[in-house]
Structure formats: C-alpha cells, structure tokens
Design a protein around this motif. Structure first.
Motif, short mmCIF file in Angstrom:
data_model
loop_
_atom_site.label_atom_id
_atom_site.label_comp_id
_atom_site.label_asym_id
_atom_site.label_seq_id
_atom_site.Cartn_x
_atom_site.Cartn_y
_atom_site.Cartn_z
N ALA A 1 1.38 11.91 -5.19
CA ALA A 1 1.64 11.04 -4.04
C ALA A 1 1.81 11.86 -2.76
O ALA A 1 2.36 12.96 -2.77
N ASN B 1 0.83 -1.21 0.00
CA ASN B 1 0.00 0.00 0.00
C ASN B 1 0.86 1.26 0.00
O ASN B 1 0.57 2.22 -0.72
N ALA B 2 1.91 1.26 0.79
CA ALA B 2 2.81 2.41 0.84
C ALA B 2 3.53 2.59 -0.50
O ALA B 2 3.71 3.72 -0.97
N ALA B 3 3.91 1.49 -1.12
CA ALA B 3 4.58 1.56 -2.42
C ALA B 3 3.62 2.09 -3.49
O ALA B 3 4.02 2.88 -4.35
N GLN B 4 2.37 1.67 -3.43
CA GLN B 4 1.38 2.17 -4.38
C GLN B 4 1.17 3.66 -4.21
O GLN B 4 1.00 4.39 -5.19
N GLU B 5 1.17 4.12 -2.97
CA GLU B 5 1.04 5.55 -2.71
C GLU B 5 2.22 6.31 -3.30
O GLU B 5 2.05 7.34 -3.94
N ALA B 6 3.42 5.79 -3.10
CA ALA B 6 4.62 6.45 -3.62
C ALA B 6 4.64 6.45 -5.14
O ALA B 6 5.19 7.37 -5.77
N LYS C 1 2.95 10.21 3.92
CA LYS C 1 2.11 9.04 4.18
C LYS C 1 2.82 7.77 3.71
O LYS C 1 2.82 6.75 4.41
N SER C 2 3.42 7.84 2.55
CA SER C 2 4.12 6.69 2.00
C SER C 2 5.31 6.28 2.87
O SER C 2 5.49 5.10 3.17
N GLN C 3 6.11 7.25 3.28
CA GLN C 3 7.29 6.95 4.11
C GLN C 3 6.90 6.42 5.48
O GLN C 3 7.51 5.47 5.98
N LYS D 1 2.28 7.01 -7.15
CA LYS D 1 1.32 7.93 -7.75
C LYS D 1 2.00 9.13 -8.41
O LYS D 1 1.34 9.91 -9.09
#
Length: 67
Positions: free
Chosen positions: A29, A18-23, A33-35, A25
């Motif tokens: 992005a 999920n974090a990788a998908q956010e990054a 939130k991603s980190q 974007k």
C-alpha cells in the motif's frame, strides 16, 4: 442545489472507498496516497453536507417568507 450536493456526497464516499482499498493492500500500500485520499474525501464530504444544510435552511426561509 440538493442534487449537486448529493452527487458530491456520493463522490466523496467513492473517494473514501478508493483510499480504503489502497490502505488494505497491506505492505504494498501507498500509505501517503491513502491518507491524502482520506483527508480529501473527508473535507469534500463535510463541504457537501454543509451545502445540503445551507440549501435546507434557505428553503425553509423561502417558505417562511412566502407563507
């Protein structure tokens, strides 16, 4: 104990994805939130791996005591 730790590992991997998908974007992005998501996933994964190792060590000790 193994089952809950394995479940936790799967959850950690899901958090990481999920974090990788956010990054991924791009400019839209939310980098913070991603980190934060990656840090949480990493710590969760480490804790669950440690729990699996501890459970394994405990199981070995029980076998040594019984044998």
């Amino acid at each position: 104990m193994f089952a809950s730790s394995i479940s936790g590992i799967r959850n950690s991997i899901s958090l990481m994805e999920n974090a990788a998908q956010e990054a991924a974007k791009g400019p839209k992005a939310d980098i913070v939130k991603s980190q934060v998501g990656m840090i949480i996933a990493e710590n969760s994964l480490s804790a669950n791996i440690a729990a699996v190792k501890t459970a394994n060590d405990m199981q070995k000790s029980i076998i040594d005591i019984v044998a």
